[in-house]
Each structure stands twice: as C-alpha cells, then as structure tokens.
Design a protein around this motif. Structure first.
Motif: not given
Length: 536
Positions: A168-169, A171-173, A175-176, A178, A368, A372, A375, A378
């Motif tokens: 999760l950590i 995955w968010v990184l 996306i932010l 990429n 963007w 999204l 991702s 995932s």
C-alpha cells in the motif's frame, strides 16, 4: 539526482520536430498511393529528448527485476537446473529476433506506442487495438506483481510487518511520483557483476562449507531435469516473464534523439547485456543452489536464489545487501511498468481506441487519469493476504508471461507485413537499419511463441487439473481474440493492403543521418570505445 525522463516529455515538440523534406517518387504512375492517417501524426507529439543511455536505463530498469531475482527460484524448483538454462536460452533467442525486428521498424518509424502502432498500420487496426490493450493490461498486472514481490522480499528480514501495508505504501508513492528516475536502477549492473564473480568463487570453494561444489547439484535427485515434460514446459512462461520489458525500448522511440541511429544501437546493447547477465546468472544459480532448497517455490513465501548465494559466502550482511538491491530493482520495475502502461493508455486515447478522458493532461503535461486507471489494477496485490503472496505472484507471473509471448508473436507478424509492404512499394533503400534474420527470424518467433503458449500449461493438467493455474496460463488467448473480432466487427476494419500501407507519415528519413558523424563512428578508436563502454 536528476530524472532522465522529464515530466515535460509529454509536451508537444517545437524545434525538435523533423522538418519535411522532399522524398523521391517510388510509385508507378498508375499505382495507388497509401492514404495517410491523421491519427498517425498524433502518435508522434512527444519531444525527442532521450539519449541512448537514458533509453538503455529505461529498458534495463524495467527488465531485470522480479522475473530474474524471484522467478528463477520457481524455475529451479519446478524444472531443475538444465530445464531452466535451456528455457531461458530458447526464450532469449526469441527475444533477440524480436528486438532486431523492433529495431528495424522503430528506426524507420519512431513513434510513441511503437509496436502497437506498427500492428495497426502494417496489419489491421483491429489487430493493433487488441495488441495495445493486451500490452496495457500486461503493464498494469506487472505493476501488481511487483508490489506482491515486495511482500516476498520483505519476508527475508521479518514476517511481523503486514505485507499488504508495504504494498500500500509503495502503491501510493508510485501513483504520486510515477515518473521516479530509473537512474537509481540503471547502475544495478555493478551488483550484478559482483554476483557473477561471487557465484564463481562460491562454487570453487569460497563458501561456508569450504568445499568445491562444481556440478554436484546437477546430479542430485531428479536433476538436471525435474518434473518431467510438465516441469520443463513450465519454465518457458517464467522465462517469458523474466525477459518481458526488453521490447518496451521501442515505446520510447517517439522521444529518442536521432532514432534512426540510436534505436538499433540501443536494441543491440541492451539485449546482449541482459542476455549475458541472464545466462551467466542462471548457470551459476543452477550450479550453486539445489533445486530441493526450501522456500524457492512455496505458497506463502519465496526466497531469492540470489540472496542464498550471498549467504553461502558466509556473510549475513551480504545477504541483506543483495536483498536490498532486489527490492530496489522490484520498485524500479514497478515504476517502469506503470510508466509504460500510462503511455500506452494515453496512446490508445489519442488513437481513439479508448475514451478521450484517458488522454487528458494536467498542467504538468502528465496523463493523470491514465496513471490512476493503470495503477487501479494493482489492487490485485492486496489479495495476497487471503491466498498467499507466493501463490498470487505465480498466477500474476503466468498472466504477464503469456501476454509477453503474444506480444512477441504479434511483433513478428508486424515485421513480416512491414517488410512485405516495403518491398511492394520499392522502399528497401529507405531502411536505416535492417533485420538480418528476415524472413526466417520473424517466422521462427511467431511459430515458436504460439507453440510455447499452447504447451507450457502442461503443469495445469498434470498430475491433476488446476483450474486457477489453467486460467492464469490461457485466459489471455480468448480475451485477445474477442477484442480483435469485436473491434473488427464494430469498426469493419480490413487487413491493410501492401500497396496502400502508410510508409510516409512520421517516418525518420535516412537522409537525416549525418554522413560525417557516421564516418567518425567507423574508426577503430570509436569501435574500441564502444566495446569498452559495453563491457562497463
């Protein structure tokens, strides 16, 4: 550290665009002229800012990852050392031909989307539609599989931290940010060389038992071939997963400086670096690690054989070091997959093969919504909590591996059609780079890839039928077929006629090559320097 791929790479080029030049008339007076597609120009709106080194780092960073560091453990356990070596060598030969075919087409027509665009322009728009969606799904699932692999790598240090939390950590990184630089992983070749040297030393006696290993592990139990025909066949999908990403070099063709000369050079350099590292590493792993080693292929855990070789050298710190390198490579591969998948979805939107909203750019010229959407697949990685990270990673690996093989077969078909169109329109002179394996090479790739896709699922039938494994190995076939037939019926597309094939739009003319610079490159000092750089 600077990012080799700038966010502004999505911005339309200005002075970097190739000026129109007068082209010779190579058609008969009464022969039909190919109609240029207005959408084709849209595929080439990215700035040409990437150097040969940056393109190589993108390809290497996206290829050498979980497939090699974790997938080899699965291959060794299920197929044995000989099956693994043969399987990776055969798939390597397929990829070599595929890369030569891609280099030829990308040097002639360097556009974003690359082989997916080639499939539409040289074969059939429906064929390109199905291939592009297939490859986008490939990248999206690859991102998920890499996030699952992070959970497996983490288990080397601790099993107390929840694996889904780590996924999760990152995955968010991803996306932010990429477009995290691949330069971080571009230098992993150095630890790779260290592994090869250390592996040879371990085999010769520099291990905790202080004994010469030699070829002993090739003759224990059922080795060197384990699991019969099923074990041997299963290695190929793992090898296809491991080699996947090399073909993504061509996706950057629309942003590469001087593509007519750069793309062929990059294709050759990247492939030989990857193949040399793969074959040597696999040989060393098969010699040093017994196929019976625990946790090489279990439902819940997965230990990298690379880490085990460093442990055999007698250093816990060395094992942690290579495990950290593996984690870095996994993150780089995940970023590469998300980056490439985003570009493909953007290309689909531009070419009207996907809703226009996926082509929307923000003020930084980043698609963007495509980020999204790509991702979002995932989310599959969080299923590891219910079925085991090792099992889930194997299923995702199967899906991606088959998808890679279908893509390589499609590239072979596009190459055959491309050269036929070139010949029909008398354009052989305009090829900046020629695939010396044509015509037998692309045909060999197409036939062998199709054969492997059909037979490598043997293990799902024996000793008993495994429904989930069967679907992970064969689901791509009906999906791609339905997408091809569906788009063909909906849009009433036709196979592109050779004489009407568009070989004009977005081409990079051979006349653009600087003859003075080409003469300099032929000098022996320049050649010696190229060899030296390749070795380093």
């Amino acid at each position: 550290m600077s990012n080799p791929i700038n966010d502004k790479d999505f911005s339309p080029p200005t002075s970097d665009r190739i000026p129109d030049i007068e082209k010779p008339n190579h058609y008969d007076d009464d022969s039909p002229r190919p109609e240029t597609d207005s959408r084709a120009v849209s595929a080439d709106k990215l700035a040409r800012k990437l150097s040969a080194r940056q393109v190589q780092m993108i390809a290497i960073g996206g290829t050498i990852g979980t497939g090699l560091f974790l997938g080899t453990g699965n291959s060794l356990a299920t197929g044995g050392p000989a099956s693994m070596l043969i399987g990776y060598a055969v798939v390597g030969a397929i990829v070599f031909i595929t890369m030569l075919s891609l280099g030829e087409m990308a040097a002639f027509l360097p556009v974003a989307g690359s082989f997916c665009t080639f499939a539409s322009r040289f074969v059939d728009d429906a064929f390109g539609f199905a291939l592009t969606w297939n490859y986008w799904f490939n990248d999206a699932v690859s991102t998920a599989s890499d996030l699952v692999a992070l959970q497996l790598v983490l288990q080397y240090w601790t099993t107390k931290f929840p694996g889904w939390g780590l996924s999760l950590i990152f995955w968010v990184l991803l996306i932010l940010a990429n477009i995290v630089t691949v330069r971080i992983y571009g230098e992993v070749a150095n630890p790779a060389k260290i592994f090869i040297i250390l592996g040879i030393a371990v085999n010769c006696g520099a291990n905790t038992e202080h004994r010469y290993i030699g070829g002993h592990n090739w003759f224990i139990g059922d080795a060197p071939f384990v699991g019969g025909i099923g074990g041997f066949a299963s290695v190929f999908v793992t090898a296809a997963f491991a080699y996947g990403g090399t073909e993504s070099i061509a996706i950057t063709a629309g942003e590469t400086k001087d593509p007519a000369r750069t793309m062929p050079k990059v294709v050759r350099n990247v492939f030989w670096r990857i193949l040399l590292f793969y074959i040597l590493s696999i040989l060393i792993l098969g010699l040093n690690i017994p196929y019976t080693t625990p946790d090489l292929d279990s439902k819940d855990t997965r230990t990298s054989p690379f880490t085990l070789v460093f442990q055999m050298a007698g250093s816990t710190a060395a094992g942690s070091f290579i495990n950290a390198v593996i984690m870095t490579s996994v993150l780089s591969a995940a970023n590469h997959a998300l980056f490439a998948g985003t570009r493909l979805l953007y290309t689909l939107a531009v070419e009207r093969h996907a809703p226009k909203l996926f082509g929307a750019l923000n003020r930084n010229q980043i698609p963007w919504i495509a980020v999204l959407a790509t991702s979002a697949i995932s989310i599959l990685c969080f299923g590891a909590s219910f079925i085991g990270a090792g099992q889930l990673w194997t299923w995702l690996q199967n899906i991606v591996g088959v998808s890679n093989q279908l893509s390589w077969a499609a590239i072979g078909v596009a190459s055959i059609r491309f050269r036929a169109g070139i010949k029909a329109q008398n354009r052989e002179y305009s090829l900046p780079f020629k695939n010396w394996t044509y015509p037998w090479g692309p045909w060999f790739s197409v036939i062998l890839n199709i054969f492997l896709v059909l037979v490598q699922g043997w293990s799902s039938f024996s000793p008993s039928f495994d429904v989930v494994t069967f679907f992970s190995l064969y689901i791509e076939l009906p999906v791609m077929l339905v997408m091809y037939i569906g788009w063909k019926l909906l849009k009433r597309t036709e196979i592109v006629k050779l004489r009407e094939m568009d070989l004009e739009t977005d081409t990079y003319p051979v006349e653009k090559l600087d003859p003075i610079d080409e003469a300099k490159r032929s000098r022996w000092k320049a050649k010696a320097y190229d060899v030296w750089r390749w070795v380093l």
